[in-house]
Each structure stands twice: as C-alpha cells, then as structure tokens.
Enzyme design. Structure first.
Site, short mmCIF file in Angstrom:
data_model
loop_
_atom_site.label_atom_id
_atom_site.label_comp_id
_atom_site.label_asym_id
_atom_site.label_seq_id
_atom_site.Cartn_x
_atom_site.Cartn_y
_atom_site.Cartn_z
CD GLU A 1 -2.79 1.12 2.47
OE1 GLU A 1 -2.78 0.18 3.27
OE2 GLU A 1 -3.48 2.15 2.61
NE ARG B 1 3.18 -8.40 10.19
CZ ARG B 1 3.13 -7.27 9.45
NH1 ARG B 1 4.05 -6.34 9.58
NH2 ARG B 1 2.15 -7.06 8.61
CE LYS C 1 3.18 0.19 4.90
NZ LYS C 1 2.65 0.00 3.54
P1 ATP Z 1 2.89 -2.28 8.04
O1 ATP Z 1 2.01 -3.04 8.98
O2 ATP Z 1 4.31 -2.23 8.41
O3 ATP Z 1 2.36 -0.94 7.71
P2 ATP Z 1 1.67 -3.54 5.86
O4 ATP Z 1 1.51 -5.00 5.93
O5 ATP Z 1 0.48 -2.72 6.14
O6 ATP Z 1 2.89 -3.13 6.74
P3 ATP Z 1 1.73 -3.41 3.05
O7 ATP Z 1 2.14 -2.28 2.21
O8 ATP Z 1 0.29 -3.76 3.08
O9 ATP Z 1 2.24 -3.09 4.49
O10 ATP Z 1 2.62 -4.70 2.75
C1 ATP Z 1 2.97 -5.15 1.47
C2 ATP Z 1 3.38 -6.59 1.60
O11 ATP Z 1 4.48 -6.72 2.48
C3 ATP Z 1 2.26 -7.43 2.18
O12 ATP Z 1 2.14 -8.61 1.42
C4 ATP Z 1 2.69 -7.70 3.59
O13 ATP Z 1 2.20 -8.92 4.03
C5 ATP Z 1 4.22 -7.70 3.46
N1 ATP Z 1 4.84 -7.33 4.73
C6 ATP Z 1 4.64 -6.20 5.44
N2 ATP Z 1 5.36 -6.21 6.58
C7 ATP Z 1 6.04 -7.38 6.60
C8 ATP Z 1 6.96 -7.99 7.51
N3 ATP Z 1 7.32 -7.40 8.66
N4 ATP Z 1 7.47 -9.20 7.19
C9 ATP Z 1 7.12 -9.80 6.05
N5 ATP Z 1 6.26 -9.29 5.15
C10 ATP Z 1 5.72 -8.09 5.41
MG MG Z 2 -1.32 -3.04 4.99
#
Ligand code: ATP
Ligand code: MG
Length: 566
Positions: A39, A264, A274
């Site tokens: 995102e 994760r 984020k």
């Molecule tokens: P955050 O919670 O840090 O804001 P998010 O999951 O909301 O992260 P996205 O932009 O939706 O962020 O993530 C893009 C991809 O990266 C998704 O498939 C998510 O599952 C993966 N991802 C995000 N954080 C991690 C992590 N700590 N380890 C592994 N994969 C991750």
């Molecule tokens: Mg997300």
C-alpha cells in the site's frame, strides 16, 4: 563452510513445497505467478524486503512472473512520493517486476463484480453507520445481529448502490456489505463491508471515485485479474482466507488464486509498522524516511547496507509459520561478510591528534604502498603520502596507559600502519592540560612497517598525513531504540528512543582518495568500521561519511560461545 551457514535456514520452505506439489499436479497449467502488493502509504521497511525476496525469488526460481502492484485503495493515506520510493527500493534490492499495476485501475471491474454479487443476493446496501455495524457485529462468544436493511430487494440494492456511486449520499452514509452469516464463528464472515463512501483526492484517479473498496473484497479480485497463482501474505490474514475464497467462489468465470500465509519479520531494537515510522518522521525524531537509523530500505541504503547483504539475510532466516523476532546482529553479520570482501581499506582519523616526527626531513613527502583490500588480491594497491606531520587518533595516545593498552605512550615505540616505527619523544599541552601534539622520532629502517632486526612492537596506529589530509564529517550511529522490543516495557515505543543514537564528528580527516569518493561509495576505515559516502554528498562540499557498522561481530561471537558450550 562457516559456522554461520550451518545454522541458517534450509534452502527450501513450506511455500515452495506447496508450489512444487501444485506444479506436479499441473494446477494453473504449472504456471507460477506471484505479486508484491504494497500500500503506498509509507516507505518500504526491512519486513517488506522479506516479502519482496520471497515473491520475486519464487517467480525467478520457477520461471514465473512477479508483479509489483500498488494496493492503492485508500486515498486518504496514499501519496505519489511513496509510489516512487517503493519502485526505487524494489529496483535497488535487485528485483525487476514482470508487470507494474495499480489496484485502482481495476475499480471499474470490481464495481461490476459488486453488482453481480448484488444480483445474486449476496450483497446489500446498509444504512447503518460504521459504529452501529461494529456494535452489532457480536464477539467471539456471541453471534452478531442482522442489520434491518439486510432484506432489501435486489432492485432496491442496485438502485441505491448506483446512487452511492453517483455521489448522492455523504461520506459514510451507506455501505455495501456482503450477505454471509452474522453467526459465523469467524468474525470476518459476519457481513463484511465491501464498499464505503469516501471523498478524497486519489493520487491516480483524482476525484473520479467516491466509492472505495475494502481490502478483503479488493485484494482477491486484484490477484484474480492478474492471474496470480500463489498470493503470499503475512499470518494476520489467515482468518481472512475464508472470506478471500468466498468472494471468488461466488463470482462467475474468475481465476481463483490460493492465499498462503507466512510469519512476518520482526527485528530486535526496531519498530516495523509504517504507522510508527511515519510518526517518527512527522515528529522530526529522525531526519526523514531514509535517515540512516531507520529500518526502511532507503534508510539501510543510506547507511551503507548492500542489497546483497539484505538478500543474504533473508536467505538465512528463511520462511516460518510462527512469528518471532530476529536478532539485528544477524543482519549486521551478513553485512560485514559482504563488506569485508568488497570494501577498499582506507585510513581516516575520527578524532585527530597531531603527531610530529622530529627527525623526519621537513617538506619531504614519501609515497608508500598500501594494499586496498587484503581479502581481495584483485583490489590492487594505492600510494599513500607520508610526511613529518601526521594525525593519529586521540585515543591512540595516553600519558597514563592502563593495563593492556599497547598504543603510544611515554617511552613507547609503535608502528604506523604501512609506514614506519615511531618512538615517543615528548608532547605539548594547552592551558587546560590537554595534549595538543605528540613528538616522536622514526626509524628509517622500518619503512613499510617492519624491521630487519625482527624487533616487534605491540601497537599499530592508523594515521593521515597532515598536508594532504581531507577534512570530512563522520556520523556514528547506534540503534534508534535502547530496548530490544521497543514499547514492550514502557508502553510507548517512543519512550525507548535513544537520545544518543547519532554522534557527529566534524573534525575528522581522511586520506586523499576520500576527497573524490562518489556518493554511496563504501570503505572500511581501518580499525573504525565500514563507512559509506553519504548519498547526498555534493561536489565541492565537505564530504560526509556514515558508519554502516563497526568491525566487531557480536552475532558471530554469540555463536562461538554457544558452540563452545555445546
Ligand atoms: P505495516 O504493517 O508495516 O504498515 P503492511 O503489511 O500494512 O505493513 P503493506 O504495504 O500492506 O504493508 O505490505 C505489502 C506486503 O508486504 C504485504 O504482502 C505484507 O504482508 C508484506 N509485509 C509487510 N510487513 C512485513 C513484515 N514485517 N514481514 C514480512 N512481510 C511483510
Ligand atoms: Mg497493509
């Protein structure tokens, strides 16, 4: 094989096992299509690197495809700056996407599918507010209550839904919900919201839409449109999988991907959401998203990390089904392994003290040979100027040496690296009693740093010749947080911020080659660690070097200790 490799994760993982089986059964014709779906509401962090490594790595190894897809379904938090940075970071990590897509480009098709769901009696327009929906959702032990609007006719629902799109109603006034089961033990299946009304400028769609799809409805459709075969996401989406499948199973003629969840990545001394990173940026607790202390990809880049080291780190930690926290020291260990092989050695003095060789001819400059990297014979040699006046590290001299201090002190002889043996003669102090310069004599027969008589010295100092010394600024870093798990004890992660995570040394000097080092050139400063020329260095301005990591490897040491004990 080194001890570090023997303790790393196996090359395969449970996701690849699933893919192997699917290919053997010729599911999807044996094709493999993955995607990385960020995102664009912030910069990528090291957790995303893991997901990138996984998705792009699988596509590469199975001759498949991996798309970069922006999941831009929430205009309130998304910006073009984030889109640009994400593309740059993925490329910098060394990956090339098969297709570049934006979920918002699918809005029209998603809308059509929503009408299909309404026509099938599987979706309805609800007049309840977001809060009322939450209240009526029930709990894990209590079923939810059905909305009084759940029984609307298909015609009424279609009419209302079209008017929602047309802009007839204010934000949040009505929603479209899936009609599933308000008593489902899985809360995600209790008539989840599919669309909400939201007026916000979208970075790509402008004001075209005021109806925005919710994640659970949109994500499966995005995967389906792109022909994704294996939709890999993190564990918190496990409970959403039944909903992901329900939507796709109820649409005609769509491709149905398989969602697979993995743990994760969490790193010690680091926050990875984020939301938290954005907060530190907004409150100016760091210089920006790419502050070298940030766990963002761009932060690691500016700190001097290499894409190779980050990929190697991902290889070693592997893919798990259970969440855990990885030791930051392992990431640094991977980094040192790579930098040790690839970084030219140079000499820089971080806190300079003048050393004058009284018996060395005034005005003379000698050019000494120095190996660029003893780990890499191909790295060649360079010439180093040596002269009567030099700088050494202030803490390489003391008037009152403690035990095991082998550096320069009254009565001592030491080696100047690549240079000569020098012996203490006397020193000068200022009014405050601080040593301002040390005088020595040198032994002309010790050129290159050794003598024929086999006489040995215990200490070796690095140095920089004064007339050609290049003034530099050096930045040293510690972890941003003092706690392994920021916020766990204190309740607020910001309470664990280390106010001393950055030290700036602006009196430092380096050997001549540092003057023209292009931004992002990496070095080992002898005895001081690995450094990188800051990405934002400009020609003509005093160069800044960021310390990427010290030389000491705390992770390898821990392993040694464990090895000894076992
Ligand atoms: P955050 O919670 O840090 O804001 P998010 O999951 O909301 O992260 P996205 O932009 O939706 O962020 O993530 C893009 C991809 O990266 C998704 O498939 C998510 O599952 C993966 N991802 C995000 N954080 C991690 C992590 N700590 N380890 C592994 N994969 C991750
Ligand atoms: Mg997300």
């Amino acid at each position: 094989m080194s001890d570090t490799q023997s303790s790393s994760a196996p090359a395969g993982n449970f996701i690849r096992d699933i893919i192997d089986k699917d290919r053997a059964a010729l599911k999807n014709g044996g094709r493999v299509v993955t995607r990385f779906p960020p995102e664009p509401n912030g910069y990528l962090h090291i957790g995303h690197a893991k997901s990138i490594w996984l998705n792009f790595g699988i596509a590469r190894d199975y001759q498949g495809r991996c798309n970069l897809r922006f999941d831009d379904t929430n205009p309130a938090k998304e910006e073009q700056e984030y889109i640009d940075s994400i593309e740059e970071d993925v490329r910098w990590l060394g990956y090339r996407w098969s297709g570049l897509f934006f979920a918002s480009d699918y809005f029209e098709r998603m809308y059509g599918w929503a009408e299909e769901m309404i026509r099938k009696g599987l979706a309805y327009v609800d007049d309840l507010s977001a809060e009322e929906i939450r209240e009526q959702r029930g709990t894990l032990t209590q079923p939810g209550r059905e909305s009084p609007f759940r029984g609307r006719s298909v015609e009424e629902n279609l009419d209302l839904f079209r008017r929602m799109r047309g802009g007839e109603f204010p934000d949040g006034f009505r929603t479209l919900r899936a009609r599933i089961d308000m008593a489902s033990p899985n809360l995600n299946l209790r008539d989840p919201v599919m669309y909400r009304i939201l007026r916000a400028e979208h970075p790509r769609q402008g004001n075209k839409w005021l109806l925005y799809p919710m994640y659970d409805w949109a994500h499966g459709l995005e995967d389906s449109i792109e022909g994704v075969t294996h939709s890999i996401c993190t564990l918190e989406f496990e409970d959403h999988r039944p909903l992901y499948n329900w939507f796709l199973e109820n649409l005609e003629g769509v491709h149905r991907p398989q969602q697979i969840e993995f743990a994760r990545l969490n790193l010690s001394y680091t926050v990875m959401s984020k939301r938290k990173l954005l907060k530190m940026v907004q409150e100016n607790l760091v210089e920006g998203w790419d502050d070298p202390r940030m766990p963002t990809i761009s932060g690691f880049r500016r700190r001097g990390y290499t894409p190779e080291a980050i990929r190697d780190f991902c290889d070693r930690i592997g893919v798990a089904k259970v969440n855990s926290t990885v030791d930051f020291a392992l990431l640094e260990h991977c980094l040192r392994e790579h930098l040790n092989k690839t970084s030219p050695r140079v000499m820089a003095v971080l806190r300079p003290l003048k050393l004058i060789i009284d018996n060395y001819p005034e005005g003379q400059v000698e050019w000494l040979e120095a190996e660029n990297n003893p780990e890499d014979p191909g790295a060649g040699k360079r010439s180093l100027p040596f002269s009567r006046e030099l700088y050494i590290e202030a803490d390489d001299f003391t008037l009152d040496p403690p035990k095991k201090y082998y550096r320069l002190a009254p009565g001592r002889e030491i080696r100047l690296k690549h240079g000569y043996y020098v012996t203490y003669l006397n020193h000068k102090t200022n009014a405050a009693g601080e040593v301002t310069e040390v005088h020595c004599t040198y032994d002309p027969a010790s050129r290159g740093g050794w003598t024929q008589d086999g006489r040995n010295v215990k200490g070796t100092s690095h140095w920089v010749s004064l007339p050609t010394a290049v003034p530099i600024t050096v930045r040293l870093y510690k972890h941003l947080f003092t706690a392994e798990n920021p916020g766990q004890e204190t309740g607020d992660f910001l309470d664990d911020l280390d106010p001393e995570s950055l030290t700036v040394l602006d009196q430092a000097v380096g050997e001549p080659c540092l003057a023209k080092a292009p931004p992002e050139t990496r070095f080992q400063f002898l005895r001081q660690g690995y450094f990188v020329a800051d990405r934002y260095n400009r020609e003509g301005a005093k160069p800044v070097f960021n310390r990427t990591a010290g030389l000491k490897d705390s992770w390898a040491k821990t392993k040694d200790r464990q090895g000894d004990a076992g």
